[in-house]
Scaffold this motif. Sequence first.
Motif, PDB file in Angstrom:
ATOM      1  N   VAL A 113      47.971  40.881  57.564  1.00  0.00           N
ATOM      2  CA  VAL A 113      47.891  42.327  57.395  1.00  0.00           C
ATOM      3  C   VAL A 113      48.440  42.734  56.038  1.00  0.00           C
ATOM      4  N   ALA A 114      49.580  42.170  55.658  1.00  0.00           N
ATOM      5  CA  ALA A 114      50.208  42.556  54.402  1.00  0.00           C
ATOM      6  C   ALA A 114      49.314  42.248  53.208  1.00  0.00           C
ATOM      7  N   GLU A 115      48.629  41.106  53.233  1.00  0.00           N
ATOM      8  CA  GLU A 115      47.732  40.750  52.136  1.00  0.00           C
ATOM      9  C   GLU A 115      46.564  41.728  52.044  1.00  0.00           C
ATOM     10  N   PHE A 116      46.040  42.122  53.199  1.00  0.00           N
ATOM     11  CA  PHE A 116      44.914  43.049  53.215  1.00  0.00           C
ATOM     12  C   PHE A 116      45.326  44.421  52.687  1.00  0.00           C
ATOM     13  N   THR A 117      46.441  44.947  53.184  1.00  0.00           N
ATOM     14  CA  THR A 117      46.869  46.274  52.737  1.00  0.00           C
ATOM     15  C   THR A 117      47.296  46.257  51.271  1.00  0.00           C
ATOM     16  N   ASP A 118      47.887  45.155  50.822  1.00  0.00           N
ATOM     17  CA  ASP A 118      48.223  45.049  49.394  1.00  0.00           C
ATOM     18  C   ASP A 118      46.959  45.071  48.549  1.00  0.00           C
ATOM     19  N   ALA A 119      45.919  44.354  49.011  1.00  0.00           N
ATOM     20  CA  ALA A 119      44.644  44.346  48.287  1.00  0.00           C
ATOM     21  C   ALA A 119      44.036  45.743  48.245  1.00  0.00           C
ATOM     22  N   LEU A 120      44.105  46.453  49.371  1.00  0.00           N
ATOM     23  CA  LEU A 120      43.539  47.798  49.432  1.00  0.00           C
ATOM     24  C   LEU A 120      44.277  48.737  48.473  1.00  0.00           C
ATOM     25  N   ARG A 121      45.595  48.639  48.440  1.00  0.00           N
ATOM     26  CA  ARG A 121      46.366  49.482  47.514  1.00  0.00           C
ATOM     27  C   ARG A 121      46.064  49.132  46.058  1.00  0.00           C
ATOM     28  N   ARG A 122      45.899  47.848  45.790  1.00  0.00           N
ATOM     29  CA  ARG A 122      45.593  47.412  44.426  1.00  0.00           C
ATOM     30  C   ARG A 122      44.252  47.979  43.974  1.00  0.00           C
ATOM     31  N   VAL A 123      43.256  47.940  44.847  1.00  0.00           N
ATOM     32  CA  VAL A 123      41.951  48.505  44.527  1.00  0.00           C
ATOM     33  C   VAL A 123      42.060  50.012  44.318  1.00  0.00           C
ATOM     34  N   ALA A 124      42.807  50.682  45.195  1.00  0.00           N
ATOM     35  CA  ALA A 124      42.986  52.130  45.062  1.00  0.00           C
ATOM     36  C   ALA A 124      43.624  52.502  43.732  1.00  0.00           C
ATOM     37  N   ASP A 125      44.470  51.600  43.206  1.00  0.00           N
ATOM     38  CA  ASP A 125      45.148  51.856  41.933  1.00  0.00           C
ATOM     39  C   ASP A 125      44.313  51.453  40.722  1.00  0.00           C
ATOM     40  N   GLY A 126      43.066  51.014  40.975  1.00  0.00           N
ATOM     41  CA  GLY A 126      42.184  50.673  39.868  1.00  0.00           C
ATOM     42  C   GLY A 126      42.135  49.201  39.529  1.00  0.00           C
ATOM     43  N   GLY A 127      42.765  48.368  40.362  1.00  0.00           N
ATOM     44  CA  GLY A 127      42.765  46.934  40.115  1.00  0.00           C
ATOM     45  C   GLY A 127      41.627  46.229  40.828  1.00  0.00           C
ATOM     46  N   THR A 128      41.746  44.914  40.935  1.00  0.00           N
ATOM     47  CA  THR A 128      40.731  44.116  41.599  1.00  0.00           C
ATOM     48  C   THR A 128      41.361  43.256  42.684  1.00  0.00           C
ATOM     49  N   ALA A 129      40.555  42.918  43.671  1.00  0.00           N
ATOM     50  CA  ALA A 129      40.986  42.024  44.752  1.00  0.00           C
ATOM     51  C   ALA A 129      39.765  41.236  45.197  1.00  0.00           C
ATOM     52  N   MET A 130      39.625  40.036  44.685  1.00  0.00           N
ATOM     53  CA  MET A 130      38.428  39.242  44.932  1.00  0.00           C
ATOM     54  C   MET A 130      38.778  37.994  45.723  1.00  0.00           C
ATOM     55  N   ASP A 131      38.016  37.729  46.787  1.00  0.00           N
ATOM     56  CA  ASP A 131      38.182  36.497  47.534  1.00  0.00           C
ATOM     57  C   ASP A 131      37.750  35.323  46.651  1.00  0.00           C
ATOM     58  N   PRO A 132      38.499  34.217  46.681  1.00  0.00           N
ATOM     59  CA  PRO A 132      38.122  33.058  45.860  1.00  0.00           C
ATOM     60  C   PRO A 132      36.702  32.567  46.117  1.00  0.00           C
ATOM     61  N   GLU A 133      36.227  32.661  47.360  1.00  0.00           N
ATOM     62  CA  GLU A 133      34.870  32.217  47.669  1.00  0.00           C
ATOM     63  C   GLU A 133      33.828  33.101  46.986  1.00  0.00           C
ATOM     64  N   VAL A 134      34.118  34.402  46.907  1.00  0.00           N
ATOM     65  CA  VAL A 134      33.214  35.318  46.202  1.00  0.00           C
ATOM     66  C   VAL A 134      33.154  34.936  44.728  1.00  0.00           C
ATOM     67  N   ILE A 135      34.312  34.690  44.140  1.00  0.00           N
ATOM     68  CA  ILE A 135      34.367  34.299  42.734  1.00  0.00           C
ATOM     69  C   ILE A 135      33.575  33.019  42.509  1.00  0.00           C
ATOM     70  N   ALA A 136      33.764  32.043  43.401  1.00  0.00           N
ATOM     71  CA  ALA A 136      33.075  30.756  43.260  1.00  0.00           C
ATOM     72  C   ALA A 136      31.564  30.934  43.284  1.00  0.00           C
ATOM     73  N   GLN A 137      31.075  31.785  44.172  1.00  0.00           N
ATOM     74  CA  GLN A 137      29.626  31.972  44.273  1.00  0.00           C
ATOM     75  C   GLN A 137      29.067  32.719  43.071  1.00  0.00           C
ATOM     76  N   LEU A 138      29.841  33.671  42.539  1.00  0.00           N
ATOM     77  CA  LEU A 138      29.384  34.382  41.351  1.00  0.00           C
ATOM     78  C   LEU A 138      29.359  33.459  40.135  1.00  0.00           C
ATOM     79  N   ILE A 139      30.391  32.621  40.032  1.00  0.00           N
ATOM     80  CA  ILE A 139      30.447  31.684  38.916  1.00  0.00           C
ATOM     81  C   ILE A 139      29.256  30.730  38.949  1.00  0.00           C
ATOM     82  N   ALA A 140      28.871  30.323  40.159  1.00  0.00           N
ATOM     83  CA  ALA A 140      27.790  29.353  40.309  1.00  0.00           C
ATOM     84  C   ALA A 140      26.464  29.879  39.794  1.00  0.00           C
ATOM     85  N   ARG A 141      26.345  31.188  39.636  1.00  0.00           N
ATOM     86  CA  ARG A 141      25.070  31.768  39.215  1.00  0.00           C
ATOM     87  C   ARG A 141      24.858  31.708  37.713  1.00  0.00           C
TER      88      ARG A 141
END
Length: 215
Positions: A113-141
């Motif tokens: 829960v803490a990781e999820f809410t921290d990610a949500l707050r980070r996004v709300a503040d203008g930051g990024t929160a990307m799952d490593p698997e998402v990054i891996a798939q984007l890089i592969a393209r």
Amino acid sequence: MRVVIAEDNVLLSSGLELLLNSQGFEVAAIAIDAEGFLAAVETHRPDVTIVDVRLPPSFRDEGIRAAIQARHDHPGLPVLVLSQYVEQEYASRLLADAQGGIGYLLKDRVSRVAEFTDALRRVADGGTAMDPEVIAQLIARGDPIDALTARERQVLALMAEGHDNETIAKRLVVSDNAVHKHIGNVFLKLGLSAGDSGHRRVRAVLAYLRRHGVS
């Protein structure tokens, strides 16, 4: 902090509402389809949104397309995509406006829960929160960023996940000074001029993801 959720699964959306309310967020609206989500954003002007990729009626990409539309209508609107799937083309388009406030997490990999809410707050503040698997798939393209060393790409990938310098140092088993130096090199090689370090950090992450995810 007001949140609008786009999620057609009643059990999941109700669970998110209870969780967020217990963590100090205010769930302003829950939409079950793209049209309802866009209307809720227009009405409530939330601080951050949570969007599933696949919504009625076809359960293909309605949710993430709605997120892109919402960002177009309300530039900089923070969006956290929470899904079982990585839609590479639309994820790339979501990242392409370079304004920050973007997250993409996979439901099955959110375990705390803490990781999820921290990610949500980070996004709300203008930051990024990307799952490593998402990054891996984007890089592969796409092709690597030739200007960056392998270590610099590692550092930048961890930045994209939302980690601070101290955490990156621990993950890579290097000193804080080494991380600081790598990040400085990343900024230099990506042509990010001196200024607010937090803003440059977001711009660096978005530049990295765009280069790997947009054809």
